[in-house]
Design a protein around this motif. Sequence first.
Motif, mmCIF file in Angstrom:
data_model
loop_
_atom_site.group_PDB
_atom_site.id
_atom_site.type_symbol
_atom_site.label_atom_id
_atom_site.label_comp_id
_atom_site.label_asym_id
_atom_site.label_seq_id
_atom_site.Cartn_x
_atom_site.Cartn_y
_atom_site.Cartn_z
ATOM 1 N N LEU A 297 -7.436 4.975 -0.791
ATOM 2 C CA LEU A 297 -8.618 5.094 0.042
ATOM 3 C C LEU A 297 -9.088 3.725 0.533
ATOM 4 C CD1 LEU A 297 -10.588 7.668 -2.169
ATOM 5 C CD2 LEU A 297 -8.866 8.111 -0.398
ATOM 6 N N ALA A 298 -9.817 3.731 1.647
ATOM 7 C CA ALA A 298 -10.200 2.476 2.280
ATOM 8 C C ALA A 298 -11.109 1.633 1.396
ATOM 9 C CB ALA A 298 -10.871 2.764 3.621
ATOM 10 N N ARG A 299 -12.199 2.220 0.896
ATOM 11 C CA ARG A 299 -13.192 1.428 0.170
ATOM 12 C C ARG A 299 -12.855 1.258 -1.300
ATOM 13 N NH1 ARG A 299 -19.122 3.259 2.636
ATOM 14 N NH2 ARG A 299 -18.653 2.714 4.806
ATOM 15 N N ARG A 300 -12.308 2.285 -1.910
ATOM 16 C CA ARG A 300 -11.987 2.201 -3.333
ATOM 17 C C ARG A 300 -10.705 2.982 -3.613
ATOM 18 N NH1 ARG A 300 -14.302 0.215 -7.673
ATOM 19 N NH2 ARG A 300 -13.865 1.091 -9.726
ATOM 20 N N PRO A 301 -9.558 2.312 -3.498
ATOM 21 C CA PRO A 301 -8.298 3.007 -3.740
ATOM 22 C C PRO A 301 -8.215 3.529 -5.173
ATOM 23 C CG PRO A 301 -7.971 0.628 -3.656
ATOM 24 C CD PRO A 301 -9.366 0.884 -3.186
ATOM 25 N N ARG A 302 -7.566 4.658 -5.336
ATOM 26 C CA ARG A 302 -7.470 5.326 -6.644
ATOM 27 C C ARG A 302 -6.214 4.835 -7.379
ATOM 28 N NH1 ARG A 302 -7.160 11.194 -5.897
ATOM 29 N NH2 ARG A 302 -8.034 11.352 -8.000
ATOM 30 N N CYS A 303 -6.226 3.562 -7.715
ATOM 31 C CA CYS A 303 -5.045 2.930 -8.296
ATOM 32 C C CYS A 303 -4.629 3.566 -9.620
ATOM 33 C CB CYS A 303 -5.289 1.434 -8.496
ATOM 34 S SG CYS A 303 -5.648 0.547 -6.953
ATOM 35 N N ALA A 304 -5.597 4.066 -10.370
ATOM 36 C CA ALA A 304 -5.289 4.629 -11.686
ATOM 37 C C ALA A 304 -4.425 5.882 -11.610
ATOM 38 C CB ALA A 304 -6.581 4.934 -12.445
ATOM 39 N N VAL A 305 -4.450 6.565 -10.475
ATOM 40 C CA VAL A 305 -3.633 7.775 -10.329
ATOM 41 C C VAL A 305 -2.551 7.594 -9.264
ATOM 42 C CG1 VAL A 305 -5.509 9.273 -11.095
ATOM 43 C CG2 VAL A 305 -5.242 8.792 -8.651
ATOM 44 N N CYS A 306 -2.326 6.377 -8.844
ATOM 45 C CA CYS A 306 -1.349 6.099 -7.779
ATOM 46 C C CYS A 306 0.065 6.069 -8.353
ATOM 47 C CB CYS A 306 -1.673 4.762 -7.120
ATOM 48 S SG CYS A 306 -0.448 4.259 -5.884
ATOM 49 N N PRO A 307 0.999 6.817 -7.771
ATOM 50 C CA PRO A 307 2.367 6.848 -8.301
ATOM 51 C C PRO A 307 3.159 5.578 -8.041
ATOM 52 C CG PRO A 307 2.240 8.134 -6.292
ATOM 53 C CD PRO A 307 0.827 7.746 -6.634
ATOM 54 N N ILE A 308 2.641 4.701 -7.181
ATOM 55 C CA ILE A 308 3.374 3.462 -6.885
ATOM 56 C C ILE A 308 2.563 2.222 -7.254
ATOM 57 C CG2 ILE A 308 4.737 4.548 -5.053
ATOM 58 C CD1 ILE A 308 2.876 3.134 -3.007
ATOM 59 N N ALA A 309 1.562 2.370 -8.119
ATOM 60 C CA ALA A 309 0.655 1.269 -8.447
ATOM 61 C C ALA A 309 1.398 0.044 -8.977
ATOM 62 C CB ALA A 309 -0.394 1.734 -9.452
ATOM 63 N N ASP A 310 2.408 0.261 -9.812
ATOM 64 C CA ASP A 310 3.130 -0.869 -10.407
ATOM 65 C C ASP A 310 4.034 -1.577 -9.406
ATOM 66 O OD1 ASP A 310 4.600 1.628 -10.574
ATOM 67 O OD2 ASP A 310 6.151 0.506 -11.634
ATOM 68 N N LEU A 311 4.288 -0.940 -8.272
ATOM 69 C CA LEU A 311 5.113 -1.548 -7.231
ATOM 70 C C LEU A 311 4.271 -2.173 -6.120
ATOM 71 C CD1 LEU A 311 7.661 1.398 -6.900
ATOM 72 C CD2 LEU A 311 8.034 -0.766 -8.111
ATOM 73 N N CYS A 312 2.981 -1.950 -6.172
ATOM 74 C CA CYS A 312 2.076 -2.381 -5.096
ATOM 75 C C CYS A 312 1.481 -3.752 -5.408
ATOM 76 C CB CYS A 312 0.966 -1.337 -4.941
ATOM 77 S SG CYS A 312 -0.334 -1.817 -3.782
ATOM 78 N N PRO A 313 1.551 -4.695 -4.450
ATOM 79 C CA PRO A 313 1.022 -6.045 -4.682
ATOM 80 C C PRO A 313 -0.479 -6.172 -4.483
ATOM 81 C CG PRO A 313 1.999 -5.925 -2.516
ATOM 82 C CD PRO A 313 2.250 -4.581 -3.147
ATOM 83 N N TYR A 314 -1.143 -5.079 -4.099
ATOM 84 C CA TYR A 314 -2.585 -5.149 -3.814
ATOM 85 C C TYR A 314 -3.370 -5.547 -5.061
ATOM 86 C CZ TYR A 314 -7.365 -3.596 -2.861
ATOM 87 O OH TYR A 314 -8.726 -3.520 -2.723
ATOM 88 N N GLU A 315 -4.283 -6.477 -4.900
ATOM 89 C CA GLU A 315 -5.213 -6.879 -5.949
ATOM 90 C C GLU A 315 -6.580 -7.098 -5.312
ATOM 91 O OE1 GLU A 315 -4.667 -6.820 -9.039
ATOM 92 O OE2 GLU A 315 -2.479 -6.850 -9.195
ATOM 93 N N PRO A 316 -7.692 -6.832 -6.059
ATOM 94 C CA PRO A 316 -7.695 -6.307 -7.417
ATOM 95 C C PRO A 316 -7.551 -4.788 -7.408
ATOM 96 C CG PRO A 316 -9.931 -6.679 -6.687
ATOM 97 C CD PRO A 316 -9.037 -7.143 -5.564
ATOM 98 N N LYS A 317 -6.851 -4.248 -8.375
ATOM 99 C CA LYS A 317 -6.692 -2.801 -8.472
ATOM 100 C C LYS A 317 -7.883 -2.189 -9.205
ATOM 101 C CE LYS A 317 -1.690 -2.281 -8.200
ATOM 102 N NZ LYS A 317 -1.314 -3.619 -7.767
ATOM 103 N N THR A 318 -8.205 -0.971 -8.824
ATOM 104 C CA THR A 318 -9.257 -0.254 -9.528
ATOM 105 C C THR A 318 -8.697 0.322 -10.815
ATOM 106 O OG1 THR A 318 -8.757 1.806 -8.353
ATOM 107 C CG2 THR A 318 -10.406 0.349 -7.362
ATOM 108 N N THR A 319 -9.577 0.585 -11.772
ATOM 109 C CA THR A 319 -9.114 1.077 -13.076
ATOM 110 C C THR A 319 -9.584 2.484 -13.391
ATOM 111 O OG1 THR A 319 -11.032 0.037 -14.143
ATOM 112 C CG2 THR A 319 -8.985 -1.244 -14.064
ATOM 113 N N ASP A 320 -10.532 3.008 -12.614
ATOM 114 C CA ASP A 320 -11.006 4.367 -12.863
ATOM 115 C C ASP A 320 -10.336 5.334 -11.889
ATOM 116 O OD1 ASP A 320 -12.970 2.923 -10.937
ATOM 117 O OD2 ASP A 320 -13.257 5.054 -10.517
ATOM 118 N N PRO A 321 -10.151 6.594 -12.280
ATOM 119 C CA PRO A 321 -9.444 7.566 -11.429
ATOM 120 C C PRO A 321 -10.302 8.172 -10.351
ATOM 121 C CG PRO A 321 -10.050 8.594 -13.493
ATOM 122 C CD PRO A 321 -10.472 7.149 -13.603
#
Length: 217
Positions: A192-216
């Motif tokens: 998502l634009a404002r707060r990506p759902r990194c905790a449930v993202c299937p490619i989070a470990d491959l994504c260079p985006y920082e900072p990642k969110t920690t809540d689902p």
Amino acid sequence: MPAPLSFAEQQAVFSRLRAANPHPVTELEYRDAFTLLVAVALSAQATDAGVNKATRGLFEAAPTPQAMVALGVEGVAAHIRTIGLYRQKARNAVALSQRLIDAFGGQVPSSRAALMSLPGVGRKTANVVLNCIWGLPAQAVDTHIFRVGNRTRIAPGRDEAEVERAIEDNVPAEFQANAHHWLILHGRYVCLARRPRCAVCPIADLCPYEPKTTDPA
């Protein structure tokens, strides 16, 4: 401009997206090439859900170019007034229908140039039709895909045209046909634009985006 993900990383990303959704499709409702063309043209600055709500009645009344022309601008506008810019879109729907009748025998053409000759039809709309109807690996880049392409470095680019070329150049061929579906759905529901759902993202470990969110959420 940052470099895109490597070929191996692209393979891993799209393998996971495919595993999560093997047969992605557009969320716009349509019956055939003509109704998809109209639906996509109406979807600019509008949600797919909002367009679907409006086009159910519209396509009952005008399922063909001939019926759309007969319905007229005011008739089309009455069906789609809940969509943004509905008056201009109603004019375009009637004008593109007339153009289909006059230039293409009432049939939706299968070339990008011909599609883009229709009133209200830009490259993104043409690419959706080429992909969904004829299965061509055409990449329809919208705001979701632009964001995901740059944030993940799947397809970095300074504008939509650069992102489109980056998808074509960097995404492995086996994923090209469905790439834009996977990316738009990922951007719509996960990245998502404002707060990506990194905790449930299937490619989070491959994504260079920082900072990642920690809540689902």
